[in-house]
Enzyme design. Structure first.
Site, short mmCIF file in Angstrom:
data_model
loop_
_atom_site.label_atom_id
_atom_site.label_comp_id
_atom_site.label_asym_id
_atom_site.label_seq_id
_atom_site.Cartn_x
_atom_site.Cartn_y
_atom_site.Cartn_z
CE LYS A 25 2.63 7.76 10.03
NZ LYS A 25 2.92 8.04 8.64
C1 LIG Z 1 2.99 7.48 7.20
C2 LIG Z 1 4.24 7.23 6.47
C3 LIG Z 1 4.52 7.83 5.23
C4 LIG Z 1 3.50 8.56 4.41
O1 LIG Z 1 2.89 9.63 5.02
P1 LIG Z 1 1.46 10.13 4.52
O2 LIG Z 1 1.30 11.45 5.23
O3 LIG Z 1 0.45 9.12 4.94
O4 LIG Z 1 1.52 10.30 3.04
C5 LIG Z 1 5.78 7.65 4.68
N1 LIG Z 1 6.72 6.91 5.29
C6 LIG Z 1 6.48 6.31 6.47
C7 LIG Z 1 7.59 5.52 7.12
C8 LIG Z 1 5.24 6.43 7.09
O5 LIG Z 1 5.00 5.78 8.25
#
Ligand SMILES: *Cc1c(COP(=O)(O)O)cnc(C)c1O
Length: 390
Positions: free
Chosen positions: A188
């Protein structure tokens, strides 16, 4: 392999961890306080200040933050939550875990975000919330979504896993809906390796979510009851183990300090991509709406497959031949076996989502990419299109 092809693989994504983050982790490890403590509290405070919201609760993941929001808002058995299908499964899982039903609304062809008109058409007496996903870091049409929510007395829980730093009409995502979940997963815009954050402006919701994030344990109970010692605590709910720890928060603090630079860099890379591809009619490049500042988490292009003799999968394979890694965001949830079977979905249910899914490719986009990397991907895309043009 021809002369053009680079020797090294160009990864799809790569974290940007500075020496400051490494030093902060070492310092935290030496401090003897490893789990939720001063660093987590400081990260929450800095995050709150950055977003411009009243509360920020650091969590073990973005998924945990989404789930906490659903539970804290009392969504449960028989309730419906409207969201998009072009998302990661965690979005809908957070709804399903509370025995509520995810109701998928179609997206807009232009930016792949949930279509407010499609939301309106899906509202029933059982609808309790709307869960917009700010895909690729580009904010959904929040004015229309908030209006719908107000009109029908619905909660708005935003999946902002892609959207830390994104703005809508000048406001930060995270200070708009009832609750917003961010992810700090390794891919992210900022990372704590694993981690997330729940933000809200609602004092009662924040208190409930914080309690639920630490087993339902009220840490302040002993303050109120003077006869008890510091060992005393009260369990007020069957909560979860969803807290962040100080080792993660130490990384998060250093990442947050660099976030604006990260976004500027991502924007620059996206601009170079668009400049290199805008005269290729077979490639539809992403745009930014006038009322939104994208966090540029992803650079999603859409192929005009009618104008090409190859499909999206062959396009991805051709880029891989040139050593370029790509991804697809996402395989629609309503086509995944679990959601298809349990909720009776069929291909054709969400035509705009399915049209997009068959044509989209996410090109590499991360802060440590160079201008040469972008130019290389642009040239590779142009070569593939030229070779397979109808
Ligand atoms: C990465 C992601 C999540 C989940 O996040 P985590 O920190 O991996 O639990 C939820 N929604 C979207 C759209 C994502 O890309």
């Amino acid at each position: 392999m021809d002369e053009f092809t680079r020797a090294e693989i160009l990864p799809f994504c790569r974290p940007d961890i500075g020496e400051d983050a490494i030093a902060a982790v070492v310092q935290t490890l030496r401090s003897n306080w490893l789990t939720a403590g001063p660093k987590t509290a400081e990260f929450e405070q800095r995050f709150r200040e950055y977003i411009g919201c009243r509360h920020a609760i650091a969590t073990s993941s973005g998924t945990a933050a989404l789930h906490l929001a659903v539970v804290a808002l009392g969504i449960g058995d028989g309730d419906e939550v409207i969201t998009s299908s072009l998302t990661f499964c965690a979005t809908a899982h957070a709804i399903v875990h509370e025995r509520a039903a995810p109701i998928f609304a179609d997206i807009r062809a232009g930016d792949y975000n949930i279509d407010p008109d499609a939301i309106r058409a899906r509202i029933t007496p059982r609808t309790r919330a709307i869960m917009p996903v700010h895909i690729a870091g580009h904010a959904c049409e929040m004015d229309e979504i908030l209006e719908l929510a107000c009109e029908h007395n619905l909660h708005v829980i935003e999946d902002a896993a892609h959207a830390v730093g994104a703005r809508f009409n000048g406001r930060h995502v995270g200070a708009i809906g009832d609750a917003t979940a961010f992810s700090f997963y390794a891919t992210k815009n900022i990372t704590t390796a694993e981690g997330g954050m729940l933000t809200t402006n609602d004092d009662a919701l924040a208190e409930r979510a914080r309690l639920l994030s630490q087993h339902g344990i009220d840490r302040d109970a002993w303050h109120r009851t003077e006869e008890h010692g510091s060992w005393y605590y009260e369990v007020q709910a069957a909560g979860y183990k969803y807290n962040m720890c100080d080792v993660q928060a130490a990384i998060g603090l250093s990442q947050l300090a660099r976030l604006e630079n990260f976004i500027a860099r991502r924007r620059q890379l996206a601009t170079w991509y668009t400049q290199g591809l805008q005269d290729v009619p077979e490639i539809v490049t992403p745009t930014e709406n006038a009322n939104a500042r994208s966090a540029w988490h992803l650079y999603i292009v859409r192929l005009d497959t009618n104008a090409l003799r190859i499909d999206r999968n062959q396009f991805i394979a051709a880029l891989r031949e040139y050593k370029v890694c790509t991804s697809v965001h996402f395989i629609p949830l309503h086509l995944q076996p679990y959601y298809r079977d349990v909720y009776g979905h069929r291909p054709g249910d969400l035509p705009v989502t399915e049209f997009a899914y068959e044509r989209i490719v996410s090109l590499p986009l991360y802060t440590r990419m160079t201008r040469d990397d972008v130019d290389y991907v642009v040239q590779a895309v142009r070569k593939i299109v030229a070779r397979h043009r109808r």
